[in-house]
Design an enzyme around this catalytic site. Sequence first.
Site, PDB file in Angstrom:
ATOM      1  N   ILE A 154       0.915  -1.190  -0.132  1.00  0.00           N
ATOM      2  CA  ILE A 154       0.181  -0.067   0.007  1.00  0.00           C
ATOM      3  C   ILE A 154       0.862   1.227  -0.238  1.00  0.00           C
ATOM      4  O   ILE A 154       0.673   2.195  -0.793  1.00  0.00           O
ATOM      5  CB  ILE A 154      -1.012   0.062   1.310  1.00  0.00           C
ATOM      6  CG1 ILE A 154      -1.902  -1.076   0.890  1.00  0.00           C
ATOM      7  CG2 ILE A 154      -1.794   1.263   1.215  1.00  0.00           C
ATOM      8  CD1 ILE A 154      -2.766  -1.624   2.166  1.00  0.00           C
ATOM      9  N   THR A 231      -4.211   5.668   7.253  1.00  0.00           N
ATOM     10  CA  THR A 231      -5.082   4.676   6.677  1.00  0.00           C
ATOM     11  C   THR A 231      -4.626   3.171   7.150  1.00  0.00           C
ATOM     12  O   THR A 231      -5.237   2.238   6.654  1.00  0.00           O
ATOM     13  CB  THR A 231      -5.171   4.852   5.064  1.00  0.00           C
ATOM     14  OG1 THR A 231      -3.934   4.748   4.579  1.00  0.00           O
ATOM     15  CG2 THR A 231      -5.876   6.260   4.857  1.00  0.00           C
ATOM     16  N   SER A 232      -4.114   3.036   8.083  1.00  0.00           N
ATOM     17  CA  SER A 232      -3.175   1.679   8.423  1.00  0.00           C
ATOM     18  C   SER A 232      -3.976   1.302   9.748  1.00  0.00           C
ATOM     19  O   SER A 232      -4.759   0.454   9.504  1.00  0.00           O
ATOM     20  CB  SER A 232      -1.846   2.131   8.577  1.00  0.00           C
ATOM     21  OG  SER A 232      -1.243   0.524   8.661  1.00  0.00           O
ATOM     22  N   ARG A 233      -3.649   1.494  10.855  1.00  0.00           N
ATOM     23  CA  ARG A 233      -4.138   1.161  12.079  1.00  0.00           C
ATOM     24  C   ARG A 233      -4.399   2.248  12.969  1.00  0.00           C
ATOM     25  O   ARG A 233      -3.174   3.123  13.220  1.00  0.00           O
ATOM     26  CB  ARG A 233      -3.153  -0.035  12.755  1.00  0.00           C
ATOM     27  CG  ARG A 233      -3.535  -1.427  11.919  1.00  0.00           C
ATOM     28  CD  ARG A 233      -4.755  -1.814  12.364  1.00  0.00           C
ATOM     29  NE  ARG A 233      -4.926  -3.272  11.343  1.00  0.00           N
ATOM     30  CZ  ARG A 233      -5.589  -3.364  10.291  1.00  0.00           C
ATOM     31  NH1 ARG A 233      -5.813  -2.296   9.373  1.00  0.00           N
ATOM     32  NH2 ARG A 233      -5.475  -4.705   9.663  1.00  0.00           N
ATOM     33  N   ASP A 257      -8.660   7.239   8.436  1.00  0.00           N
ATOM     34  CA  ASP A 257      -9.513   6.250   8.306  1.00  0.00           C
ATOM     35  C   ASP A 257      -9.667   5.245   9.190  1.00  0.00           C
ATOM     36  O   ASP A 257     -10.358   4.286   9.109  1.00  0.00           O
ATOM     37  CB  ASP A 257      -9.126   5.464   6.860  1.00  0.00           C
ATOM     38  CG  ASP A 257     -10.219   4.678   6.453  1.00  0.00           C
ATOM     39  OD1 ASP A 257     -11.503   5.065   6.372  1.00  0.00           O
ATOM     40  OD2 ASP A 257      -9.866   3.603   5.956  1.00  0.00           O
ATOM     41  N   GLU A 262     -11.527   2.098  17.690  1.00  0.00           N
ATOM     42  CA  GLU A 262     -12.720   1.911  16.454  1.00  0.00           C
ATOM     43  C   GLU A 262     -13.574   0.778  16.825  1.00  0.00           C
ATOM     44  O   GLU A 262     -14.596   0.839  16.037  1.00  0.00           O
ATOM     45  CB  GLU A 262     -11.775   1.981  15.036  1.00  0.00           C
ATOM     46  CG  GLU A 262     -11.494   0.827  14.770  1.00  0.00           C
ATOM     47  CD  GLU A 262     -10.744   0.671  13.229  1.00  0.00           C
ATOM     48  OE1 GLU A 262     -11.000  -0.214  12.612  1.00  0.00           O
ATOM     49  OE2 GLU A 262     -10.109   1.663  13.048  1.00  0.00           O
ATOM     50  N   HIS A 294     -12.980   3.535   8.243  1.00  0.00           N
ATOM     51  CA  HIS A 294     -12.221   2.358   7.779  1.00  0.00           C
ATOM     52  C   HIS A 294     -12.921   1.921   6.488  1.00  0.00           C
ATOM     53  O   HIS A 294     -13.191   0.614   6.423  1.00  0.00           O
ATOM     54  CB  HIS A 294     -12.471   1.303   9.032  1.00  0.00           C
ATOM     55  CG  HIS A 294     -11.040   0.423   8.881  1.00  0.00           C
ATOM     56  ND1 HIS A 294     -10.453   0.082   9.987  1.00  0.00           N
ATOM     57  CD2 HIS A 294     -10.325  -0.350   7.938  1.00  0.00           C
ATOM     58  CE1 HIS A 294      -9.450  -0.810   9.793  1.00  0.00           C
ATOM     59  NE2 HIS A 294      -9.205  -0.821   8.385  1.00  0.00           N
ATOM     60  N   GLN A 295     -12.802   2.657   5.653  1.00  0.00           N
ATOM     61  CA  GLN A 295     -13.348   2.288   4.173  1.00  0.00           C
ATOM     62  C   GLN A 295     -12.391   2.386   3.298  1.00  0.00           C
ATOM     63  O   GLN A 295     -12.594   2.109   2.096  1.00  0.00           O
ATOM     64  CB  GLN A 295     -14.616   3.339   3.899  1.00  0.00           C
ATOM     65  CG  GLN A 295     -14.006   4.775   3.321  1.00  0.00           C
ATOM     66  CD  GLN A 295     -15.331   5.528   3.218  1.00  0.00           C
ATOM     67  OE1 GLN A 295     -16.095   6.123   3.859  1.00  0.00           O
ATOM     68  NE2 GLN A 295     -15.426   5.610   1.777  1.00  0.00           N
ATOM     69  N   PHE A 297     -10.305   0.224   2.132  1.00  0.00           N
ATOM     70  CA  PHE A 297     -10.253  -1.098   1.456  1.00  0.00           C
ATOM     71  C   PHE A 297     -11.419  -1.391   0.667  1.00  0.00           C
ATOM     72  O   PHE A 297     -11.726  -2.281  -0.055  1.00  0.00           O
ATOM     73  CB  PHE A 297     -10.196  -2.030   2.466  1.00  0.00           C
ATOM     74  CG  PHE A 297     -11.421  -2.440   2.974  1.00  0.00           C
ATOM     75  CD1 PHE A 297     -12.248  -3.737   2.749  1.00  0.00           C
ATOM     76  CD2 PHE A 297     -12.037  -1.716   4.246  1.00  0.00           C
ATOM     77  CE1 PHE A 297     -13.497  -3.794   3.019  1.00  0.00           C
ATOM     78  CE2 PHE A 297     -13.143  -1.979   4.896  1.00  0.00           C
ATOM     79  CZ  PHE A 297     -13.778  -3.032   4.420  1.00  0.00           C
TER      80      PHE A 297
END
Length: 331
Positions: A154, A231-233, A257, A262, A294-295, A297
């Site tokens: 990524i 956008t990872s963790r 994200d 979460e 978390h969208q 992906f």
Amino acid sequence: MKIGVFSSNPYDETSLSALADDRMSIQYFSAHLNDATVALCNGLDAVCVFVNDDVSATVLAQLSAMGVKHVALRCAGFNNVDLDKAQALGIAVSHVPAYAPEAVAEHAVALMLTLNRRMHKAYNRVKDGNFNLNGLLGFNMAGKTVGIVGTGHIGKATAKILLGFGCQVLCFDPYPDRHLQDAGVQYVALDKLLAESHIISLHCPLNEHSYHLINQDSIGKMRDGVMLINTSRGGLVDTQALIDGLKMHKIGYLGLDVYEMESELFFKDHSCEIIQDDVFERLSTFHNVLITGHQGFFTQEALSQIAQTTLSNVKKCADKNMDTTTFLVKP
């Protein structure tokens, strides 16, 4: 093969059921896998889990007692699985190391562009008949320095997009990618990346070394007004440190994200509830913060590849044909 899919949504059922063969009997559970729900796994051969499922030592012990032989992650990250315990119990663990990495990379860049050009604010203004441009001033991406932390699939895809924008791309990763270097990126020490980047984007896994990689100290090393994208963790960043950095104007733009807590919020509809997470609520009050659920992906291509690799892993485990590409633990 009896497979239990946890944290399931309708799109998971659609993508997995479309590729399942006659050997597979799949049960879908909307609940997270954890101590309270592990009893649902009785009689299963494998469980399929996602980013916010709890596959801790205690859960694994109960899975083993029930005869579950395989934990199949339908994501790349595996920080929520106790791999040592799985190894000790003889439970195979697989993941999806690469699934349309452009999906997350493009989402990261979309966050950058939206924050920079205030697209979300401009949209709402025009809907209200307000065409005033005050407060919408952005900057050219071309010529800016962007730091990419982690150049796996990524991170590499993100770097390539930003090179196309004409950005100078700095990267930090213990294992430099020669193809990226040939394309024009420069690998540097993390402190240099933090100090020189106008935009910093996180693309590294979450583990004991990267937990709270972004904290009060690392934020202090950044440029004033830096843009930070994750956008990872969620656990890569100390959320309270982000709030402090925003209040001091050290962080000028923040795109998330993912979020550290979460699991209690994301992938569910809370629109008719009072959200009890005060930290998240404070974070969402800042005008220069953009949060998505978390969208990153969530594209057609990625869902198809995730389902294909996940079910392939289930078949390989059943056939004792486990490889080192997708299996983190082989019993």
